[in-house]
Scaffold this motif. Structure first.
Motif, PDB file in Angstrom:
ATOM      1  N   VAL A  53       0.829  -1.213   0.000  1.00 24.89           N
ATOM      2  CA  VAL A  53       0.000   0.000   0.000  1.00 24.89           C
ATOM      3  C   VAL A  53       0.856   1.253   0.000  1.00 24.89           C
ATOM      4  O   VAL A  53       0.505   2.249  -0.621  1.00 24.89           O
ATOM      5  CB  VAL A  53      -0.904   0.014   1.253  1.00 24.89           C
ATOM      6  CG1 VAL A  53      -1.952   1.081   1.108  1.00 24.89           C
ATOM      7  CG2 VAL A  53      -1.503  -1.339   1.490  1.00 24.89           C
ATOM      8  N   LEU A  56       3.953   2.495  -3.724  1.00 26.24           N
ATOM      9  CA  LEU A  56       3.781   3.464  -4.816  1.00 26.24           C
ATOM     10  C   LEU A  56       3.682   4.904  -4.306  1.00 26.24           C
ATOM     11  O   LEU A  56       4.349   5.786  -4.838  1.00 26.24           O
ATOM     12  CB  LEU A  56       2.562   3.088  -5.662  1.00 26.24           C
ATOM     13  CG  LEU A  56       2.821   1.986  -6.691  1.00 26.24           C
ATOM     14  CD1 LEU A  56       1.535   1.556  -7.357  1.00 26.24           C
ATOM     15  CD2 LEU A  56       3.811   2.463  -7.740  1.00 26.24           C
ATOM     16  N   PRO A  57       2.858   5.167  -3.262  1.00 26.95           N
ATOM     17  CA  PRO A  57       2.835   6.530  -2.724  1.00 26.95           C
ATOM     18  C   PRO A  57       4.201   7.006  -2.291  1.00 26.95           C
ATOM     19  O   PRO A  57       4.570   8.160  -2.549  1.00 26.95           O
ATOM     20  CB  PRO A  57       1.887   6.416  -1.530  1.00 26.95           C
ATOM     21  CG  PRO A  57       1.003   5.308  -1.882  1.00 26.95           C
ATOM     22  CD  PRO A  57       1.829   4.337  -2.652  1.00 26.95           C
ATOM     23  N   ALA A  58       4.977   6.117  -1.674  1.00 29.57           N
ATOM     24  CA  ALA A  58       6.326   6.508  -1.258  1.00 29.57           C
ATOM     25  C   ALA A  58       7.161   6.870  -2.469  1.00 29.57           C
ATOM     26  O   ALA A  58       7.885   7.874  -2.467  1.00 29.57           O
ATOM     27  CB  ALA A  58       6.974   5.368  -0.476  1.00 29.57           C
ATOM     28  N   TYR A  60       6.069   7.995  -5.351  1.00 30.98           N
ATOM     29  CA  TYR A  60       5.622   9.295  -5.879  1.00 30.98           C
ATOM     30  C   TYR A  60       6.187  10.443  -5.060  1.00 30.98           C
ATOM     31  O   TYR A  60       6.622  11.451  -5.609  1.00 30.98           O
ATOM     32  CB  TYR A  60       4.091   9.373  -5.886  1.00 30.98           C
ATOM     33  CG  TYR A  60       3.430   8.424  -6.854  1.00 30.98           C
ATOM     34  CD1 TYR A  60       4.057   8.044  -8.034  1.00 30.98           C
ATOM     35  CD2 TYR A  60       2.170   7.896  -6.590  1.00 30.98           C
ATOM     36  CE1 TYR A  60       3.460   7.171  -8.918  1.00 30.98           C
ATOM     37  CE2 TYR A  60       1.556   7.029  -7.468  1.00 30.98           C
ATOM     38  CZ  TYR A  60       2.215   6.660  -8.632  1.00 30.98           C
ATOM     39  OH  TYR A  60       1.621   5.801  -9.494  1.00 30.98           O
TER      40      TYR A  60
END
Lengths: 178, 282
Positions: A53, A56-58, A60
């Motif tokens: 989870v 990907l945010p990390a 970005y």
């Protein structure tokens, strides 16, 4: 933890190289390699360890931060950051496309130790091309002299691919370190 | 709740990417002036034609109001014209008496109102025009009627809400006219044929009159103010043994397409008429 730290150190080193060396290279008057991309290419992929989870945010956030810092030094606020984020959006799809149908077990970092040259070449080329297209287009922001813009994109891409592949094969071809 | 968490788990990175991209574009728009200028220009090139055509459409709804305002403004301007006043200024007298008030009090001679044509004929020998203002609006017999470009005629009958006008294309028309280029006074009459053409009589043979000369009202009658355009000279012909020239006048007003008219009231008509009445019998 070790993984996170090494990634952070790599990012910082890449930024320092980009800001203090590569930004002063203007080959043929126009071409500047985007060396700092290699740190983003080497970020862990989806099949690696860690909670999915946050991966990907990390990525970005790291991409945005690095692009932003480079932008601050080139006085083009937002251009590199946007290019990095768009490149990172495409990154998982490029990896899936190159891996094909075979499922990869264990360590899947895109380094020469794990992948063959063709894989590394296409991976670097496609992502660099995406990044440079977005970046140069946002920077020039016009379709006038489009041929020249295209030349700059292609020249930058070739230069960046060569530099990044050199770094990859110099420092990450050892199987143990990968 | 679980679904929501699952949803956020699956799609969080998309949202984050979108938010970061938006931040990037805001930064680009704010920091790079060329980009901002370019964006503004592209947007303008798209929106300008739409706004223009829409504005044109919207404009039609306000045309009525605008028209009314312009009419009022026209009336104001007409009232301020110099030939509307009896005395413009009297410098010698005032300079002797008082130095600071050079402009003497101007006496208003004419007043204006406007009306719309409700009915008109142009193809008869005795044409007439009906306008939508009457005694209720202060109209009286023998007031002059003008169009925005020239003279129309004279009020002949007044009812409560309507008035009838004798226009220039009427066999009884006699208008005292002045040709400013030769300073000659004549009379404009109509021959009963073309409503756009009248004749100027009483101009002697020896005077040179050019085609295109404008013919104005003389101001000698109590009806018309001085210097209102009647028409322009169209044709000049002189017959043998005739005392006067035959001058065709192209009327300034288009009687076939007449809508807006101004009605002029001479504020001192009764006074002047009372003076004239003394001479009538002789």
């Amino acid at each position: 933890m070790n993984n996170v730290l090494s990634n952070i150190i790599r990012c910082v080193v890449a930024l320092l190289l980009q800001i203090f060396i590569c930004n002063y290279i203007h080959l043929f008057g126009y071409l500047t390699p985007a060396l700092y991309l290699f740190a983003l290419f080497l970020l862990p992929t989806d099949s690696g360890s860690g909670p999915t989870v946050l991966r990907l945010p990390a990525q970005y956030l790291i991409g945005f931060t690095m692009g932003f810092i480079v932008d601050m030094f080139t006085h083009t606020l937002g251009v590199n950051a946007a290019a990095c984020i768009i490149m990172l959006i495409f990154r998982p799809y490029v990896i899936n496309w190159l891996n094909g149908r075979k499922t990869v077990e264990g360590n899947d970092r895109p380094v020469p130790a794990n992948k063959d040259f063709r894989w590394m070449f296409w991976f670097t080329l496609v992502l660099t091309l995406i990044h440079q297209t977005v970046m140069v287009m946002l920077e020039t922001f016009t379709f006038h002299h489009f041929g020249k813009t295209l030349l700059v994109i292609l020249g930058n891409t070739v230069l960046t691919v060569i530099v990044i592949l050199c770094i990859d094969y110099l420092f990450y071809s050892d199987t143990k370190r990968a | 709740m679980n679904n929501l968490i699952e949803f956020i788990k699956n799609y969080f990175h998309h949202f984050l990417a979108a938010v970061l991209l938006v931040i990037c574009f805001v930064l680009i728009g704010n920091s790079m002036s060329y980009n901002r200028y370019k964006i503004a220009r592209i947007c303008q090139s798209i929106t300008m034609p739409i706004e223009k055509s829409w504005g044109k459409l919207i404009h039609h709804f306000s045309l009525n109001k605008e028209n009314e305002q312009l009419l009022q403004q026209n009336l104001e301007l007409l009232r301020e014209q110099e030939n509307m006043y009896l005395v413009k200024e009297d410098t010698t007298l005032t300079q002797m008496s008082e130095t600071d008030s050079i402009h003497t009090e101007r006496i208003r001679m004419y007043d204006y109102t406007y009306a719309h044509v409700t009915y008109s004929t142009t193809d008869k020998p005795f044409n007439y025009i009906v306008i939508d203002k009457g005694s209720k609006d202060g109209l009286e017999r023998d007031m002059a009627v003008l169009s925005p470009v020239g003279i129309v005629g004279v009020v002949s009958d007044v009812s409560k809400n309507f008035s009838s006008i004798i226009p220039i294309p009427h066999l009884d028309t006699r208008i005292s006219a002045l040709v400013p280029t030769i300073n000659q006074v004549g009379t404009v009459v109509w021959d009963g044929k073309d409503p756009g053409i009248a004749y100027l009589n009483d101009v002697p043979q020896h005077l040179e009159i050019n085609i295109g000369d404008s013919i104005l009202t003389s101001g000698f009658s109590t009806i018309y103010p001085k210097g209102i355009l009647i028409g322009t000279v169209k044709e000049v012909s002189s017959e043998q043994n005739a005392t006067f020239l035959t001058i065709k006048v192209k009327l300034a007003t288009d009687f076939k397409n007449l809508d807006l008219v101004y009605v002029v009231k001479n504020l001192y008509r009764s006074e002047i008429d009372s003076l004239k009445a003394n001479f009538k019998d002789e």
